[in-house]
Design a protein around this motif. Structure first.
Motif, mmCIF file in Angstrom:
data_model
loop_
_atom_site.group_PDB
_atom_site.id
_atom_site.type_symbol
_atom_site.label_atom_id
_atom_site.label_comp_id
_atom_site.label_asym_id
_atom_site.label_seq_id
_atom_site.Cartn_x
_atom_site.Cartn_y
_atom_site.Cartn_z
ATOM 1 N N PRO A 122 -72.064 -2.061 -91.133
ATOM 2 C CA PRO A 122 -70.658 -3.209 -90.328
ATOM 3 C C PRO A 122 -70.793 -3.019 -89.225
ATOM 4 N N PHE A 123 -72.011 -2.147 -88.410
ATOM 5 C CA PHE A 123 -71.760 -2.654 -86.872
ATOM 6 C C PHE A 123 -72.829 -3.665 -86.808
ATOM 7 N N ALA A 124 -74.047 -3.810 -87.787
ATOM 8 C CA ALA A 124 -75.191 -4.871 -87.448
ATOM 9 C C ALA A 124 -74.300 -5.894 -87.828
ATOM 10 N N VAL A 125 -73.621 -6.484 -88.644
ATOM 11 C CA VAL A 125 -72.734 -8.086 -89.531
ATOM 12 C C VAL A 125 -71.442 -8.236 -88.202
ATOM 13 N N LEU A 126 -70.545 -7.538 -88.092
ATOM 14 C CA LEU A 126 -69.401 -7.224 -87.281
ATOM 15 C C LEU A 126 -69.332 -7.570 -85.645
ATOM 16 N N LEU A 127 -70.997 -7.079 -85.061
ATOM 17 C CA LEU A 127 -71.455 -7.875 -84.209
ATOM 18 C C LEU A 127 -70.819 -8.335 -83.534
ATOM 19 N N ILE A 128 -71.280 -9.725 -83.890
ATOM 20 C CA ILE A 128 -70.820 -10.844 -82.937
ATOM 21 C C ILE A 128 -69.627 -10.797 -83.331
ATOM 22 N N THR A 129 -68.298 -11.406 -84.692
ATOM 23 C CA THR A 129 -67.297 -11.457 -84.530
ATOM 24 C C THR A 129 -66.734 -10.240 -83.564
ATOM 25 N N GLY A 130 -67.000 -9.561 -83.739
ATOM 26 C CA GLY A 130 -66.438 -8.752 -82.041
ATOM 27 C C GLY A 130 -65.995 -8.983 -81.359
ATOM 28 N N ASP A 150 -59.808 -8.949 -69.234
ATOM 29 C CA ASP A 150 -61.013 -9.926 -68.869
ATOM 30 C C ASP A 150 -61.114 -10.905 -70.106
ATOM 31 N N ARG A 151 -61.290 -12.350 -70.086
ATOM 32 C CA ARG A 151 -61.478 -12.560 -71.340
ATOM 33 C C ARG A 151 -61.729 -14.514 -70.883
ATOM 34 N N SER A 152 -62.967 -15.029 -72.232
ATOM 35 C CA SER A 152 -63.445 -16.128 -71.538
ATOM 36 C C SER A 152 -62.064 -16.873 -71.834
ATOM 37 N N ALA A 153 -63.085 -17.893 -70.838
ATOM 38 C CA ALA A 153 -62.145 -19.516 -70.360
ATOM 39 C C ALA A 153 -61.865 -19.997 -70.983
ATOM 40 N N ARG A 154 -63.175 -20.585 -71.751
ATOM 41 C CA ARG A 154 -62.912 -21.077 -72.856
ATOM 42 C C ARG A 154 -63.159 -20.483 -74.182
ATOM 43 N N ARG A 155 -61.843 -19.746 -74.791
ATOM 44 C CA ARG A 155 -61.819 -19.323 -76.521
ATOM 45 C C ARG A 155 -62.297 -19.885 -77.332
ATOM 46 N N PRO A 156 -63.180 -19.537 -78.414
ATOM 47 C CA PRO A 156 -63.648 -20.025 -79.207
ATOM 48 C C PRO A 156 -62.849 -19.185 -80.085
ATOM 49 N N ARG A 157 -63.333 -20.130 -81.134
ATOM 50 C CA ARG A 157 -62.611 -19.616 -82.460
ATOM 51 C C ARG A 157 -63.653 -18.814 -83.287
ATOM 52 N N LEU A 158 -62.431 -18.043 -84.533
ATOM 53 C CA LEU A 158 -63.042 -17.109 -85.108
ATOM 54 C C LEU A 158 -63.607 -17.367 -86.776
ATOM 55 N N ASP A 159 -64.831 -17.642 -86.689
ATOM 56 C CA ASP A 159 -65.930 -18.537 -88.347
ATOM 57 C C ASP A 159 -65.194 -17.419 -89.106
ATOM 58 N N LEU A 160 -64.137 -17.527 -89.367
ATOM 59 C CA LEU A 160 -63.531 -16.171 -91.080
ATOM 60 C C LEU A 160 -64.651 -16.337 -91.777
ATOM 61 N N VAL A 161 -65.232 -17.619 -91.747
ATOM 62 C CA VAL A 161 -65.799 -17.945 -93.144
ATOM 63 C C VAL A 161 -67.131 -17.377 -93.266
ATOM 64 N N GLY A 162 -67.329 -17.630 -92.245
ATOM 65 C CA GLY A 162 -68.658 -17.216 -91.687
ATOM 66 C C GLY A 162 -68.799 -15.812 -91.649
ATOM 67 N N THR A 163 -68.317 -15.240 -90.524
ATOM 68 C CA THR A 163 -68.255 -13.862 -91.129
ATOM 69 C C THR A 163 -68.444 -13.729 -92.636
ATOM 70 N N ALA A 164 -67.440 -13.428 -92.986
ATOM 71 C CA ALA A 164 -67.345 -13.357 -94.884
ATOM 72 C C ALA A 164 -69.005 -13.654 -95.389
ATOM 73 N N LEU A 165 -69.422 -14.936 -95.254
ATOM 74 C CA LEU A 165 -70.979 -14.424 -95.337
ATOM 75 C C LEU A 165 -71.994 -14.230 -95.593
ATOM 76 N N ALA A 166 -71.686 -13.706 -94.065
ATOM 77 C CA ALA A 166 -72.215 -12.634 -93.431
ATOM 78 C C ALA A 166 -72.777 -11.176 -94.157
ATOM 79 N N VAL A 167 -71.276 -10.781 -94.060
ATOM 80 C CA VAL A 167 -71.273 -9.694 -94.546
ATOM 81 C C VAL A 167 -71.430 -9.744 -95.994
#
Length: 496
Positions: free
Chosen positions: A55-63, A189-206
């Protein structure tokens, strides 16, 4: 923000980083003790570690993306709170299944914590202070890597209030609560340009990663039959769909989990392969060493942890020398010097195991392990510097996330595959509980450790091939040097 408050906040972030690394390395020593206490099949032993690292590996980028969107301080605090709660659940687990579930929650919480630290540091420091703050990450990670197995062995052996291995998880409670209590010192602190979550990509990666890795970790079933191979094949197919999904999102200008431009030449994919192979060797061998010591000469958990101390200390020292002296002067050539040292150590360990005897402590082994640690430190610093130097500035975050994910995946596979080699020689089915003792088991454990180190030598040779492929020139303009040197300094210190 006053200077004293900034440096106090840095300490908080470094403690959180160290907590993650400690919990990814403690299973090296404590897994056999946990199995003896909770029972269950031998296949549970690699899952004690893999349930955290996957879980740590596949959720790092989403985190990391969640921090960009919701605020890094907020996500950091949520992650630390979840990590503490999961640690308590680990300590109170009454069965292997409950422990594995709690470990998975720990890994998911760590994936919320770790990606926030660099962003929070960069929001608090500037100029020379930023360089000094970033420079503290590497030594802290090196110290945590040294202390992890040793601390786990000492605490478990101490059997505080009859807690045995459970105390290694309770240690996280005061540390985590202290981090939460001091977290108001952090700046949001947060990003000035907020990206959208790629929930489909996260699910496919997991899903893809889980299907690919699960049969190797579980070890059950006959690998000669079609069914076990069908599962990782399905996982690879899902990962192929994930790759197509990422390209499609990138082509449409939407936020994707990974920068697909990283895969336009062979260099970065070769770096990912080298990372998986190298850390598979490192993490797998550490577990095999401890298993042999506890099944063969029946070494106690404290002595088993101290046996790994020469490896950890040599790794910490060589990492510092490589970063401060060798890599700036010799560049990527240090990678191959590290692989050579690691090969010498592995072959020396093969000779130690071949000489026996099975029921006595192998006193020459720590010297061989020191050579392995020397090689790990030299290779890791040069490898991450080389891999990230090829990356264009806008690809740095994605590249660092992928390399860290590959490191965790490699550690998971190493524990599974080298553990399977060891158990096959011992003659213990992964679906059975290890309860047998005696000279025959000690001899088999010695033979299994030798076989595992021989398999590791083959994997190291493949790592060398992948490292050579990293040197192929990249098409297009040369990228600017990676501005985020912290990834270079912190990566490669940990095991799983």
């Amino acid at each position: 923000m006053p200077a004293r408050r900034r440096w106090a906040a840095l300490v908080i972030l470094l403690i959180a980083e160290a907590m993650n690394l400690l919990d990814s390395t403690i299973m090296t020593v404590t897994a056999p003790v946990i199995h003896a206490d909770l029972g269950g099949p031998a296949s549970a032993i690699p899952w004690f570690s893999a349930a955290y690292t996957l879980p740590f590996a596949v959720l790092l980028i989403t985190g990391g993306r969640l921090g960009d969107i919701a605020g890094r301080k907020r996500v950091f605090r949520i992650g630390v709170a979840g990590f503490v709660a999961a640690s308590v659940a680990c300590a109170l687990a009454a069965s292997p299944a409950l422990l594995i579930t709690a470990r998975a929650a720990q890994g998911a919480a760590a994936a919320l914590v770790i990606p926030q630290t660099i962003g929070l540091i960069r929001s608090m420091f500037d100029g020379d202070e930023l360089a000094r703050a970033m420079g503290g990450i590497g030594p802290v990670m090196g110290l945590a890597a040294v202390c992890g197995p040793v601390l786990a062995g000492v605490v478990t052996h101490a059997d505080l209030l009859g807690s045995s291995w459970r105390a290694v998880f309770f240690v996280n409670v005061p540390l985590g609560l202290g981090v939460l209590a001091a977290s108001p010192l952090l700046r949001e602190d947060r990003s000035a340009r907020r990206p959208r979550l790629d929930l489909v990509g996260t699910a496919l990666a997991v899903l893809g990663m889980g299907l690919t890795v699960h049969p190797f970790i579980d070890g059950g079933g006959a690998w000669g039959s079609p069914r076990p191979w069908a599962v990782p094949a399905a996982g690879l197919a899902v990962l192929a769909v994930f790759g197509a999904h990422q390209r499609h999102r990138g082509a449409r200008g939407r936020s994707a989990l990974v920068e697909t431009g990283l895969f336009r030449d062979r260099g970065f994919p070769a770096a990912l392969a080298a990372s998986v192979l190298f850390f598979a060797v490192i993490n797998g061998l550490m577990m095999v060493i401890v298993l042999q010591l506890q099944l063969g000469p029946h070494t106690d958990v404290r002595s088993a942890g101290l046996t790994l101390l020469p490896w950890s200390c040599a790794m910490a020292v060589s990492s510092w020398i490589a970063g401060a002296r060798l890599v700036p002067r010799y560049g990527s050539r240090v990678m191959f010097a590290g692989l050579a040292a690691l090969l010498v150590g592995a072959l020396a360990a093969v000779a130690v195991y071949a000489a026996g005897p099975a029921t006595s402590y192998p006193w020459p082994l720590p010297a061989a392990l020191a050579a392995c640690g020397l090689g790990q430190g030299l290779f890791a610093v040069a490898f991450f510097t080389t891999a990230l130097h090829r990356v264009r500035p806008h690809e740095t975050g994605s590249a660092a996330g992928l390399l860290n994910a590959a490191q965790q995946l490699g550690g998971t596979l190493g524990v599974a595959l080298l553990g399977a080699v060891f158990f096959h020689a011992v003659g213990v089915s992964v679906t059975a509980t290890i309860t047998t003792t005696g000279t025959s088991v000690a001899d088999a454990a010695l033979h299994g450790a030798r076989n595992a180190f021989c398999a590791a030598v083959t994997a190291l040779a493949a790592t060398g091939v992948a490292a050579v492929l990293m040197h192929r020139p990249r098409r297009g303009p040369a990228p600017a040097e990676c501005p985020d040197r912290t990834v270079k300094s912190r990566a490669g210190y940990g095991g799983s």
